[in-house]
Design a protein around this motif. Structure first.
Motif, short mmCIF file in Angstrom:
data_model
loop_
_atom_site.label_atom_id
_atom_site.label_comp_id
_atom_site.label_asym_id
_atom_site.label_seq_id
_atom_site.Cartn_x
_atom_site.Cartn_y
_atom_site.Cartn_z
N LEU A 30 16.70 8.00 -2.99
CA LEU A 30 16.05 7.35 -4.13
C LEU A 30 17.00 7.24 -5.32
CD1 LEU A 30 12.51 9.02 -3.94
CD2 LEU A 30 13.14 6.68 -3.30
N TRP A 56 9.27 8.72 -1.07
CA TRP A 56 8.36 9.03 -2.19
C TRP A 56 7.21 9.94 -1.74
CZ3 TRP A 56 9.53 9.13 -6.89
CH2 TRP A 56 10.39 8.20 -7.47
N SER A 91 2.12 2.55 -7.10
CA SER A 91 2.20 3.53 -6.01
C SER A 91 1.76 4.88 -6.54
CB SER A 91 3.62 3.61 -5.46
OG SER A 91 3.77 4.75 -4.62
N HIS A 124 11.53 3.79 1.48
CA HIS A 124 11.16 4.26 0.14
C HIS A 124 9.84 5.00 0.15
CE1 HIS A 124 13.76 0.76 -1.60
NE2 HIS A 124 14.50 1.84 -1.37
N LYS A 125 8.88 4.42 0.85
CA LYS A 125 7.55 5.05 0.90
C LYS A 125 7.62 6.45 1.50
CE LYS A 125 4.83 0.79 1.13
NZ LYS A 125 3.88 -0.02 1.94
N TRP A 130 13.77 0.40 -5.13
CA TRP A 130 12.34 0.80 -5.11
C TRP A 130 11.66 0.46 -6.44
CZ3 TRP A 130 11.28 4.17 -8.98
CH2 TRP A 130 12.32 4.97 -9.49
N LEU A 141 8.72 -1.37 -2.73
CA LEU A 141 8.91 -0.25 -1.83
C LEU A 141 9.01 -0.74 -0.39
CD1 LEU A 141 6.33 2.34 -3.22
CD2 LEU A 141 8.79 2.31 -3.57
#
Length: 615
Positions: free
Chosen positions: A18, A36, A98, A32-33, A24, A28
């Motif tokens: 990240l 995170w 998000s 990335h998801k 991101w 996303l």
């Protein structure tokens, strides 16, 4: 929070991804998801641990914070945010929709809020000593975390933290100096609280000055919760009570703001006493009747116009820590307090200071010394003790040369001593001589001279100078044969003998007053002692009788001159006191009975002895 190697690797990988790939921010992707999700999970785990009152999280969550914080730094740098924009505030930036990203920014905001609140606490001086120590012990790690979060503007550095600690200790030392009073430079000195000293002279000490502290001997209470860390107030050397391990104790409510205000208020409150505080403290800790009486009279005169009645009381000093008097009544029910203004006390102290200066210079009048209108009398003055206290004051507090002190006090001491002779001792001697018709003494020019001196001094004492008093006192001592310092105590024998009329008459009636009489007394005393063995009360009276007989014997010769009488009196040992005469006088009837029986027994023995010799 301890993480296993796998968890550490997983968190490190997500954080690194990240930090390096800032796409991101726009949208996303699946990677990335996933990253995170990992970050949000650790934010949620550590968020409850992050608190303002405790920095345990700084250590327990160190690894997690060190991995998560750089993500925000990368975000700020990537967005080219200026310093002022890097401190988050509500609403949080809507980077993307998000929940996981939002949880992270909440986590960052919480960390920044803790640092921001501490900065505000320090900037507003709303911190107590425990707060300062708590932050100081974690400052280096907090500083590191703040830098990782790009929060340099709200970081408290080590120098700022140390300056707050130094300021707190310096102000607290000043507070101790104001409220705990002692005499510097005197080993094992006593001490007293300022409030008690002022109360002794009728000044009301505002209770607000002790609202946030515990006095020596005072216990903590729900309204006065003591700090966990007790610390020494000796920072600059201003407060160093000799031989005493004493100090105030700060409560949790004593913040730097309160402490600074308190010392400023005390400085202003005590300003009128600034020039006389050392004198006030010294004589509060060392009771001097002359000082108390003169100051009390000055206060009485100063306060008469406003109907205030000061009271000069014996000093309540503390050589050990002790409980303080409890405050009576609540704030609501306590009546309005009135007392002597500090300006009035200061004025009275100034006048008293001038008087003490005259006292050691030998120019003070007798009427000033006893403070006419006060309660001091010659009989109540212990000259030796009084002038020892005054000498100590001028030597240790005023720092005057010892020669000037000794010369001045010698004159006034001679004046008071002369007055004690002329008003007490010489009249007592003359009374005994007249009472028992000691014709040899009555006709003696020496006694007549001292009586004349006493009468003249009593008539003109107001005009007598200290120098004349010393000369007359020396002359009186020469006439009375009192050149030996220990002979002074023997003068107390005269009033005791004056009260022993019945015993005196008993000795004279029994003819125990000459050499043969002394031998007869001894023989009969031995007989009585043998007869009264194992009778505790009688033995006690007998023991006192023998001493009392020695005391009364010098007064039996009516033809002796004054020289002879004084020689006999001053040669006696009266160190054990003169209560023997009192015991004998109260038991004189019983003693007469004993000696009457002993006389009969003695005659019987003589008769038997004569019969035995005749046979």
């Amino acid at each position: 929070m301890k993480l296993c190697a796998v968890s550490q690797e997983l968190l490190s990988t997500a954080s690194t991804k990240l930090q390096k790939d800032l796409s991101w921010i726009q949208a996303l992707n699946p990677q990335h998801k996933a990253c995170w999700g990992i970050v949000a999970a650790y934010c949620q785990k550590t968020s409850t641990s992050i608190t303002f009152d405790s920095f345990d999280w700084v250590h327990s969550c160190d690894y997690v914070v060190s991995q998560l914080a750089p993500i925000y730094a990368s975000y700020c740098n990537g967005k080219n945010l200026p310093e002022c924009k890097r401190i988050l505030s509500n609403p949080l930036p809507q980077v993307i929709h998000s929940d996981d990203v939002h949880k992270y920014f909440e986590w960052v905001s919480k960390l920044q809020t803790v640092l921001l609140d501490w900065q505000k606490k320090f900037d507003e001086n709303n911190c107590n000593y425990d707060d300062i120590l708590l932050f100081a012990s974690n400052q280096s790690m907090l500083f590191e975390k703040g830098q990782l979060l790009c929060s340099n503007s709200i970081i408290i550095d080590a120098q700022q933290c140390q300056s707050k600690k130094d300021l707190y200790l310096e102000l607290f030392e000043i507070l101790n100096y104001h409220l705990i009073k002692y005499i510097p430079g005197i080993p094992d000195a006593k001490y007293s609280m300022l409030s008690q000293i002022l109360h002794r002279y009728g000044v009301i000490f505002p209770s607000t000055f002790t609202k946030h502290i515990l006095l020596p001997g005072e216990s903590a209470s729900p309204t006065k919760e003591q700090l966990v860390n007790h610390f020494s107030p000796c920072k600059t050397g201003l407060f160093e009570p000799p031989g005493q391990n004493i100090s105030l104790k700060a409560t949790k409510s004593l913040t730097l703001t309160e402490l600074a205000a308190l010392t400023d208020q005390l400085d202003e409150f005590l300003k009128p006493l600034l020039d006389h505080m050392k004198m006030l403290v010294f004589f509060s800790l060392n009771q001097c009747e002359i000082f108390n009486n003169y100051l009390g009279l000055q206060l009485k005169q100063e306060c008469s116009a406003i109907s205030v009645h000061p009271s000069v009381r014996p000093s309540n000093t503390f050589s050990t820590l002790g409980a303080l008097p409890k405050e009576e009544g609540t704030k609501e029910e306590r009546p309005k307090e009135e007392g002597v203004a500090l300006q009035i006390l200061a004025k009275a102290l100034k006048t008293t200071s001038h008087f003490l200066a005259k006292l050691i210079e030998g120019t003070a009048k007798y009427s000033e010394i006893i403070a006419e209108g006060g309660m001091l009398t010659l009989k109540s003055i212990n000259i030796e003790v009084e002038f020892h206290i005054l000498t100590t004051y001028f030597a240790t507090v005023e720092r005057r040369p010892q020669v000037s002190i000794d010369e001045g006090l010698k004159g006034v001491c001679g004046m008071l001593e002369l007055f004690q002779y002329t008003s007490i001792h010489i009249p007592a001697i003359h009374k005994v001589v007249q009472q028992y018709h000691l014709e040899g003494c009555l006709n003696d020019p020496s006694l007549k001279e001292v009586v004349t001196i006493a009468e003249e001094v009593e008539r003109s004492r107001a005009n007598l100078t200290p120098r004349e008093a010393v000369q007359k006192m020396q002359h009186v001592k020469n006439i009375m044969y009192l050149m030996n310092p220990g002979a002074y105590n023997n003068l107390d024998l005269f009033p005791a003998v004056a009260d022993s009329v019945h015993f005196f008459q008993f000795v004279r009636d029994k003819r125990f007053d000459d050499i043969e009489g002394q031998e007869a007394f001894g023989q009969q005393y031995q007989l009585i002692t043998a007869q009264l063995q194992h009778e505790e009360y009688n033995e006690a009276v007998l023991n006192h009788l023998y001493a009392a007989y020695r005391f009364i014997l010098p007064f039996m010769d009516t033809k002796q001159n004054f020289n002879s009488l004084m020689t006999k009196v001053t040669s006696l040992d009266v160190s054990g006191g003169l209560n023997q005469l009192e015991t004998v006088n109260s038991n004189i009837t019983l003693i007469r009975l004993w000696f009457s029986r002993a006389e009969v027994a003695q005659l019987h023995l003589i008769h038997e002895c004569n019969l035995s010799n005749a046979a």
